[in-house]
Scaffold this motif. Sequence first.
Motif, PDB file in Angstrom:
ATOM      1  N   LEU A  46      -4.678  -4.300  -3.960  1.00 39.57           N
ATOM      2  CA  LEU A  46      -4.912  -3.248  -2.960  1.00 39.57           C
ATOM      3  C   LEU A  46      -5.900  -2.205  -3.481  1.00 39.57           C
ATOM      4  N   CYS A  47      -6.414  -1.434  -2.550  1.00 43.73           N
ATOM      5  CA  CYS A  47      -7.363  -0.384  -2.883  1.00 43.73           C
ATOM      6  C   CYS A  47      -7.379   0.599  -1.713  1.00 43.73           C
ATOM      7  N   PRO A  48      -7.396   1.905  -1.951  1.00 44.28           N
ATOM      8  CA  PRO A  48      -7.451   2.833  -0.824  1.00 44.28           C
ATOM      9  C   PRO A  48      -8.721   2.568   0.006  1.00 44.28           C
ATOM     10  N   GLY A  49      -8.568   2.544   1.317  1.00 45.47           N
ATOM     11  CA  GLY A  49      -9.745   2.378   2.178  1.00 45.47           C
ATOM     12  C   GLY A  49      -9.875   1.000   2.818  1.00 45.47           C
ATOM     13  N   LEU A  50      -9.006   0.052   2.418  1.00 43.85           N
ATOM     14  CA  LEU A  50      -9.116  -1.296   3.004  1.00 43.85           C
ATOM     15  C   LEU A  50      -8.989  -1.222   4.523  1.00 43.85           C
ATOM     16  N   ASN A  51      -7.986  -0.460   4.987  1.00 41.67           N
ATOM     17  CA  ASN A  51      -7.785  -0.364   6.439  1.00 41.67           C
ATOM     18  C   ASN A  51      -8.955   0.333   7.134  1.00 41.67           C
ATOM     19  N   VAL A  61     -12.940 -10.495  17.794  1.00 39.67           N
ATOM     20  CA  VAL A  61     -12.752 -10.247  16.354  1.00 39.67           C
ATOM     21  C   VAL A  61     -11.306 -10.592  16.003  1.00 39.67           C
ATOM     22  N   ILE A  62     -11.137 -11.394  14.969  1.00 36.62           N
ATOM     23  CA  ILE A  62      -9.769 -11.717  14.543  1.00 36.62           C
ATOM     24  C   ILE A  62      -9.567 -11.350  13.075  1.00 36.62           C
ATOM     25  N   GLY A  63      -8.319 -11.130  12.703  1.00 32.22           N
ATOM     26  CA  GLY A  63      -7.976 -10.879  11.314  1.00 32.22           C
ATOM     27  C   GLY A  63      -7.317 -12.120  10.740  1.00 32.22           C
ATOM     28  N   ILE A  64      -7.721 -12.482   9.513  1.00 32.48           N
ATOM     29  CA  ILE A  64      -7.070 -13.592   8.807  1.00 32.48           C
ATOM     30  C   ILE A  64      -5.979 -12.953   7.950  1.00 32.48           C
ATOM     31  N   VAL A 114      -5.995  -1.742  18.547  1.00 37.97           N
ATOM     32  CA  VAL A 114      -5.107  -2.220  17.464  1.00 37.97           C
ATOM     33  C   VAL A 114      -5.388  -1.477  16.159  1.00 37.97           C
ATOM     34  N   VAL A 115      -6.691  -1.195  15.896  1.00 38.74           N
ATOM     35  CA  VAL A 115      -7.033  -0.602  14.591  1.00 38.74           C
ATOM     36  C   VAL A 115      -7.162   0.921  14.649  1.00 38.74           C
ATOM     37  N   ASN A 116      -6.853   1.492  15.804  1.00 38.72           N
ATOM     38  CA  ASN A 116      -7.142   2.915  16.027  1.00 38.72           C
ATOM     39  C   ASN A 116      -6.732   3.849  14.892  1.00 38.72           C
ATOM     40  N   ASP A 117      -5.465   3.745  14.423  1.00 38.91           N
ATOM     41  CA  ASP A 117      -5.047   4.721  13.404  1.00 38.91           C
ATOM     42  C   ASP A 117      -4.701   4.086  12.062  1.00 38.91           C
ATOM     43  N   ILE A 118      -5.216   2.879  11.833  1.00 40.97           N
ATOM     44  CA  ILE A 118      -4.823   2.190  10.589  1.00 40.97           C
ATOM     45  C   ILE A 118      -5.410   2.847   9.339  1.00 40.97           C
ATOM     46  N   HIS A 119      -6.492   3.614   9.509  1.00 37.85           N
ATOM     47  CA  HIS A 119      -7.116   4.259   8.335  1.00 37.85           C
ATOM     48  C   HIS A 119      -6.201   5.323   7.721  1.00 37.85           C
ATOM     49  N   LYS A 120      -5.146   5.680   8.461  1.00 36.18           N
ATOM     50  CA  LYS A 120      -4.225   6.689   7.910  1.00 36.18           C
ATOM     51  C   LYS A 120      -3.147   6.052   7.036  1.00 36.18           C
ATOM     52  N   ARG A 121      -3.172   4.717   7.004  1.00 35.66           N
ATOM     53  CA  ARG A 121      -2.151   4.020   6.207  1.00 35.66           C
ATOM     54  C   ARG A 121      -2.763   3.393   4.959  1.00 35.66           C
ATOM     55  N   GLY A 122      -1.982   3.350   3.880  1.00 35.67           N
ATOM     56  CA  GLY A 122      -2.450   2.638   2.690  1.00 35.67           C
ATOM     57  C   GLY A 122      -2.334   1.135   2.911  1.00 35.67           C
ATOM     58  N   GLY A 123      -2.783   0.350   1.941  1.00 36.01           N
ATOM     59  CA  GLY A 123      -2.661  -1.110   2.027  1.00 36.01           C
ATOM     60  C   GLY A 123      -3.664  -1.717   2.972  1.00 36.01           C
ATOM     61  N   THR A 124      -3.318  -2.924   3.462  1.00 35.83           N
ATOM     62  CA  THR A 124      -4.187  -3.611   4.421  1.00 35.83           C
ATOM     63  C   THR A 124      -3.308  -4.186   5.529  1.00 35.83           C
ATOM     64  N   ILE A 125      -3.645  -3.923   6.774  1.00 37.02           N
ATOM     65  CA  ILE A 125      -2.802  -4.450   7.864  1.00 37.02           C
ATOM     66  C   ILE A 125      -2.850  -5.977   7.897  1.00 37.02           C
ATOM     67  N   LEU A 126      -3.850  -6.556   7.225  1.00 39.53           N
ATOM     68  CA  LEU A 126      -3.975  -8.018   7.255  1.00 39.53           C
ATOM     69  C   LEU A 126      -3.160  -8.689   6.146  1.00 39.53           C
ATOM     70  N   GLY A 127      -2.729  -7.900   5.178  1.00 37.51           N
ATOM     71  CA  GLY A 127      -2.066  -8.499   4.015  1.00 37.51           C
ATOM     72  C   GLY A 127      -3.122  -9.075   3.082  1.00 37.51           C
ATOM     73  N   THR A 128      -2.715  -9.381   1.864  1.00 32.69           N
ATOM     74  CA  THR A 128      -3.666  -9.892   0.873  1.00 32.69           C
ATOM     75  C   THR A 128      -2.954 -10.880  -0.041  1.00 32.69           C
ATOM     76  N   ARG A 186      -3.209   3.314  -5.968  1.00 32.85           N
ATOM     77  CA  ARG A 186      -4.008   2.426  -5.114  1.00 32.85           C
ATOM     78  C   ARG A 186      -3.344   2.140  -3.767  1.00 32.85           C
ATOM     79  N   ALA A 187      -2.069   2.551  -3.631  1.00 33.48           N
ATOM     80  CA  ALA A 187      -1.366   2.252  -2.374  1.00 33.48           C
ATOM     81  C   ALA A 187      -1.504   3.377  -1.357  1.00 33.48           C
ATOM     82  N   VAL A 188      -2.228   4.422  -1.725  1.00 35.65           N
ATOM     83  CA  VAL A 188      -2.381   5.567  -0.807  1.00 35.65           C
ATOM     84  C   VAL A 188      -3.535   5.326   0.179  1.00 35.65           C
ATOM     85  N   PRO A 189      -3.524   6.020   1.324  1.00 35.23           N
ATOM     86  CA  PRO A 189      -4.694   5.915   2.214  1.00 35.23           C
ATOM     87  C   PRO A 189      -5.893   6.599   1.563  1.00 35.23           C
TER      88      PRO A 189
END
Length: 483
Positions: A102-107, A126-129, A148-162, A378-381
């Motif tokens: 993970l890395c801050p900013g993925l979302n 557009v699709i997410g894998i 779907v992605v409107n407020d994801i930048h406020k969350r840490g991690g990645t909504i797609l998983g890794t 690294r888990a923070v937004p």
Amino acid sequence: MGHSAVSKAKIITGDYGYVLEDVPHFSDYISNLPTYPNPLQDHPAYSVVKQYFVDADDTIPQKVIAHKNGPRGIHFRRGGARQKVYFRSDEVHACIVTCGGLCPGLNTVIREIVCGLYHMYGVKKVIGIEGGYKGFYSRNTMLLDPKVVNDIHKRGGTILGTSRGGHDTKKIVDSIQDRGINQVYIIGGDGTQKGSAVIYEELARRGLKVVVAGIPKTIDNDIPVIDRSFGFDTAVEEAQRAINAAHVEAESIENGIGVVKLMGRYSGFIAMHATLGSRDVDCCLIPESPFYLEGAGGLFEFVERRLKENGHMVIVIAEGAGQDLFSQSMKSVDRDASGNKLLQDVGLWISQKIKDHFAKQNKMSINLKYIDPTYMIRAVPSNASDNVYCTLLAQSAVHGAMAGYTGFTVGLVNGRHTYIPFNRITEKQHKVVITDRMWARLLSSTNQPSFLSTKDMVQDEKDESSCDVVDVVDDSVNIETSF
Ligand SMILES: Nc1ncnc2c1ncn2[C@@H]1O[C@H](COP(=O)(O)OP(=O)(O)O)[C@@H](O)[C@H]1O
Ligand SMILES: O=P(O)(O)OC[C@H]1O[C@](O)(COP(=O)(O)O)[C@@H](O)[C@@H]1O
Ligand SMILES: [Mg+2]
């Protein structure tokens, strides 16, 4: 263009030692592709910008320091929107995948690729894998749109998983082809970009009009060429909280020692910048700077001296530091699914060593507190400045893809957005150069021992000039070369 031509570096030379390390383009291996006017020319926001489109010949120098008679040196293609695009909006079927740690900013990057495609180019598919590379062939996909992605930048991690491991080129490329995907955005670190390079090569070998665009991600800032990686700023800021806590604990008790372990497998940038940012750190230990414990000039001697002077001290240690000191006895090295070495906990080890040393000496009793914030940084937004940076990287990737470039990584070079060929990103690791100015600034701010004799320094310089693993730059984070 055959397969060998596809995998060959695209080097263009010019006058006075000018070299362009260019990125591949559809036209290199598919002929007679139609082009279309860039829809941004009618966009209410962008159409009013004078010279919004990047000139086809614009390139960015890798080194901005020039000498009167020196060669012009290596350049990269400038990122940004082009006058002509190689896709109709309704023809694009894009996908996004996130791989590695993970890395801050993925979302934020995910959000801005989706919004860039929708709002700038009118793309609706557009699709997410999910779950990293292996998700291409083992998981369902996720529909992505601005809602779907409107407020994801406020969350840490990645909504797609890794994930780590699971890179199977054939299965991934088959999945891209079967699903009719024609733009693949891959967000990940050095390992991921190596994977992107082989995916690009296989797609080009099959003659498919599919873009592979990489967005470099690493909390460790160990990717060469680029000024810095997104999320690094946020991670350094977050690390301050752990250092502050260590300092408060240490100075509140007699002979208090705060030890903080920070991420940094092979590169000590987080530790170095967190130290320089804090000013409360007495000693910073990183993988690039070997150190020793006992005897004159060693760590124990320094700890004793600092405790006598100040009554407390803070040590920051990067997780990859000093591994040689305590892993010699281990026969085999464990690795994660991607093949990265699994490290021993150097923070715990050094804390125990310091405790043992003072217990044995019986001269001074110490109070040591060990803080290990590892994943917390690294888990923070991402912070505001990283959010802006992520947005520009995402938009740069979208512009490049729409313009028909492929097999590239986006990156900031000397403050300008560029398209960099994969091989330049994966061939070396960016490391702190301990004979450079930034490390000298750190040593002078902490006044810690350099652990180097003059003989070592001469040897170090020799190693650096002949070494092809370390990315030797003018300064330790490129963006600060102007200091
Ligand atoms: N040399 C390689 N060739 C192809 N894929 C790779 C290579 N190295 C790593 N990968 C894949 O890239 C993904 C992420 O790699 P990893 O090293 O875990 O993280 P990062 O990209 O952050 O360095 C994993 O799915 C891994 O299988
Ligand atoms: O997520 P894991 O597998 O525990 O790995 C932790 C490692 O990931 C890192 O954050 C960097 O990983 P990446 O190479 O994936 O960017 C290191 O600093 C750390 O050693
Ligand atoms: Mg990596």
